[in-house]
Design an enzyme around this catalytic site. Structure first.
Site, PDB file in Angstrom:
ATOM      1  CD  GLU A 108      -2.605  -1.753   2.200  1.00 52.79           C
ATOM      2  OE1 GLU A 108      -2.367  -1.289   3.322  1.00 52.79           O
ATOM      3  OE2 GLU A 108      -3.274  -2.798   2.025  1.00 52.79           O
ATOM      4  CB  SER A 223      -6.740 -13.141   2.482  1.00 52.24           C
ATOM      5  OG  SER A 223      -7.102 -11.996   1.747  1.00 52.24           O
TER       6      SER A 223
HETATM    7  P1  PGA Z   1      -4.974  -8.785   4.802  1.00 54.59           P
HETATM    8  O1  PGA Z   1      -3.769  -7.739   4.861  1.00 54.59           O
HETATM    9  O2  PGA Z   1      -4.736  -9.806   5.864  1.00 54.59           O
HETATM   10  O3  PGA Z   1      -6.210  -7.949   5.054  1.00 54.59           O
HETATM   11  O4  PGA Z   1      -4.971  -9.369   3.435  1.00 54.59           O
HETATM   12  C1  PGA Z   1      -2.454  -8.184   5.003  1.00 54.59           C
HETATM   13  C2  PGA Z   1      -1.491  -7.042   4.848  1.00 54.59           C
HETATM   14  O5  PGA Z   1      -1.712  -6.164   4.006  1.00 54.59           O
HETATM   15  O6  PGA Z   1      -0.465  -6.977   5.553  1.00 54.59           O
END
Ligand code: PGA
Length: 262
Positions: A108, A223
């Site tokens: 991100e 996830s």
């Molecule tokens: P998520 O995020 O478990 O919601 O997929 C993991 C992360 O971005 O570290």
């Protein structure tokens, strides 16, 4: 033996009020389900800075539930120590309040905040030079995965993001986080995750030698939840998980710790 890490990446979630409610439920869950058993893992919470004082204040209490280390970490930092960098957080500031870990290069940050490999490399350099542990995230997007270029892509990220010499395996943690699995509910299969984590270890071996690479911890993220954690943790090269969505739910966090208990 590499100790497993359960790491919560809270991203831009959780107010102080929500955090206090989270821990009320989390502690009750642990007390009810674990009695006096300590879970054999490290437990990290990577939160936004507004929560640091509170999280640091309950760290010792959390320590009673785990045999490994409890850590409070940042989700980002800047590589300079001080100066005119409006909005940034330095390693010195974090260390001064008792924080010694930070996620670096989360996808991100790369995608939304346009951090490139050069910037991430400088952040990793700064962490290593200042005895601060970067949890470096790497991972490909769906297009790269579908074209079969994921290993080349991750290798390139490792090359560009880890430019300094690593001397101690605990100086760095790597998280393989395929972008297509983050926040999508689509966990990579344990075999796909294992294959990449093993590959990352082999890359570390060619950079830093066998002995060191065998002791560096490599996490999987994307996830991860109570249904998937056990199988992921059973793989030989997966040393833990970086957990986003599921880590915001105290019962799920507790259940995940329960899942890996043995
Ligand atoms: P998520 O995020 O478990 O919601 O997929 C993991 C992360 O971005 O570290």
């Amino acid at each position: 033996m590499r100790k497993k890490i359960i790491a919560a990446n809270w991203k831009m979630n959780m107010t102080l009020t929500e955090t206090k409610s989270f821990f009320d439920v989390f502690k009750t869950y642990l007390e009810t389900n674990f009695k006096n058993i300590k879970i054999d893992c490290d437990l990290s919470f990577f939160s936004n800075p507004t929560l640091f004082p509170f999280l640091l204040s309950i760290k010792n209490e959390l320590q009673t539930y785990v045999a490994g280390e409890v850590k409070i970490g940042s989700q980002n930092l800047f590589y300079e120590n001080k100066g005119a960098y409006t909005g940034e957080l330095s390693i010195e500031m974090l260390k001064d309040i008792g924080i010694f870990d930070s996620i670096i290069g989360h996808s991100e940050r790369r995608e939304i905040f346009l951090e490139d490999d050069e910037m991430i490399g400088k952040k990793v350099d700064a962490c290593i030079k200042n005895n601060f542990v970067p949890l470096l995230c790497v991972g490909e997007n769906l297009e790269i995965r579908q074209s079969g270029g994921e290993k080349e892509y991750v290798k390139n990220q490792i090359e560009k993001n880890i430019r300094v010499d690593i001397k101690d395996p605990n100086d760095i943690v790597i998280a393989y986080e395929p972008i297509w699995a983050i926040g999508t509910g689509k966990t990579a299969s344990e075999n796909d995750a294992e294959e990449m984590c093993e590959y990352i270890r082999s890359e570390l071996e060619s950079k830093f030698g066998k002995e060191l690479s065998e002791d560096v911890r490599i996490l999987y993220g994307g996830s991860v939840g109570p249904e998937t954690i056990k199988n992921l943790f059973s793989m030989p090269n997966i040393d833990g998980a970086l957990i986003g969505t599921a880590s915001l739910d105290p019962e799920k966090m507790g259940t995940m710790m329960n899942e890996i208990r043995n």
